[in-house]
Scaffold this motif. Structure first.
Motif, mmCIF file in Angstrom:
data_model
loop_
_atom_site.group_PDB
_atom_site.id
_atom_site.type_symbol
_atom_site.label_atom_id
_atom_site.label_comp_id
_atom_site.label_asym_id
_atom_site.label_seq_id
_atom_site.Cartn_x
_atom_site.Cartn_y
_atom_site.Cartn_z
ATOM 1 N N GLU A 26 0.764 -1.184 0.130
ATOM 2 C CA GLU A 26 -0.044 0.066 0.058
ATOM 3 C C GLU A 26 0.862 1.471 -0.014
ATOM 4 O O GLU A 26 1.966 1.158 0.269
ATOM 5 C CB GLU A 26 -0.848 -0.248 1.345
ATOM 6 N N ASN A 27 0.165 2.385 -0.362
ATOM 7 C CA ASN A 27 0.772 3.678 -0.360
ATOM 8 C C ASN A 27 1.045 4.073 1.146
ATOM 9 O O ASN A 27 0.444 3.587 2.128
ATOM 10 C CB ASN A 27 0.117 4.742 -0.859
ATOM 11 N N ASP A 29 1.544 6.646 4.329
ATOM 12 C CA ASP A 29 1.205 7.632 4.584
ATOM 13 C C ASP A 29 2.342 8.580 5.061
ATOM 14 O O ASP A 29 3.471 8.155 4.933
ATOM 15 C CB ASP A 29 0.217 7.488 5.984
ATOM 16 N N LEU A 30 2.067 10.059 5.558
ATOM 17 C CA LEU A 30 3.375 10.896 5.779
ATOM 18 C C LEU A 30 4.126 10.207 6.724
ATOM 19 O O LEU A 30 5.342 10.353 6.627
ATOM 20 C CB LEU A 30 2.664 12.250 6.327
ATOM 21 N N LYS A 31 3.698 9.588 7.998
ATOM 22 C CA LYS A 31 4.555 9.110 8.880
ATOM 23 C C LYS A 31 5.339 7.958 8.317
ATOM 24 O O LYS A 31 6.728 7.758 8.641
ATOM 25 C CB LYS A 31 3.718 8.611 10.134
ATOM 26 N N THR A 33 6.263 7.562 5.302
ATOM 27 C CA THR A 33 7.101 8.199 4.165
ATOM 28 C C THR A 33 8.331 8.715 4.984
ATOM 29 O O THR A 33 9.592 8.662 4.582
ATOM 30 C CB THR A 33 6.287 9.474 3.510
ATOM 31 N N GLU A 54 7.374 15.616 3.856
ATOM 32 C CA GLU A 54 6.087 16.032 3.388
ATOM 33 C C GLU A 54 6.229 16.399 1.993
ATOM 34 O O GLU A 54 5.340 16.241 1.205
ATOM 35 C CB GLU A 54 5.951 17.308 4.203
ATOM 36 N N HIS A 57 6.390 13.016 0.140
ATOM 37 C CA HIS A 57 4.937 12.380 -0.048
ATOM 38 C C HIS A 57 4.152 13.081 -0.859
ATOM 39 O O HIS A 57 3.194 12.558 -1.522
ATOM 40 C CB HIS A 57 4.542 12.500 1.521
ATOM 41 N N ARG A 61 3.028 10.604 -3.578
ATOM 42 C CA ARG A 61 1.651 10.233 -2.979
ATOM 43 C C ARG A 61 1.999 8.950 -2.109
ATOM 44 O O ARG A 61 1.099 8.011 -1.909
ATOM 45 C CB ARG A 61 0.902 9.883 -4.172
ATOM 46 N N GLY A 62 3.259 8.855 -1.510
ATOM 47 C CA GLY A 62 3.580 7.533 -0.720
ATOM 48 C C GLY A 62 3.538 6.291 -1.348
ATOM 49 O O GLY A 62 4.113 5.272 -0.618
#
Length: 153
Positions: A26-27, A29-31, A33, A54, A57, A61-62
């Protein structure tokens, strides 16, 4: 179209007695990444990497594959660099943001990466790709001869 090709490869592999294991990725999330970046770059201070995470990401898009390729591209274009004197990674977020765009797929990154190669090398890569994912050195030399390449790339 890609799905049908993958299905054909899976059937062929299974007919040869090979087992295929599918892993869903899965992609991030920010954390995730940020964790990916801190682990890849062996960063100790996680707080320093969040602004870079940030931007990365937003651009990828991760997607883990795009993220890895994007970071490699940033390094190749000297937008991130390891400072040997300070023993740490450095980057200029404003420059990264200004010189990069949102990446929708890995092909965009590869095309951007290939644009730095000479026309001769790109031509050889295009012809070599027609030989398949694996080919002998002899076949590559045949391609080089047809292209008029006189030395190793």
């Amino acid at each position: 179209k890609l799905i049908s090709r993958i299905d054909k490869w899976k059937k062929k592999a299974e007919s040869c007695g090979l087992s295929i294991t599918e892993v869903a990725v899965e992609n991030l999330d920010l954390k995730g990444t940020d964790k990916f970046i801190t682990n890849l770059m062996s960063l100790e201070d996680v707080d320093d990497s969040l602004p870079l995470a940030e931007v990365c990401h937003q651009r990828t898009r991760g997607n883990p594959l795009f993220l890895y390729n994007f970071l490699h591209l940033l390094w190749k274009e000297k937008l991130i660099d390891f400072n040997m004197g300070c023993h740490r990674w450095e980057w200029d977020l404003e420059n990264i943001a200004a010189r990069t765009v949102v990446t929708h797929n890995a092909l965009e990154l590869l095309l951007r990466d290939f644009s730095h190669l000479s026309k001769e090398v790109r031509s050889v890569l295009v012809l070599s790709s027609c030989l398949g994912s694996c080919f002998s050195e002899r076949c590559l030399f045949l391609v080089w001869d047809k292209m008029g390449v006189n030395s190793y790339l």
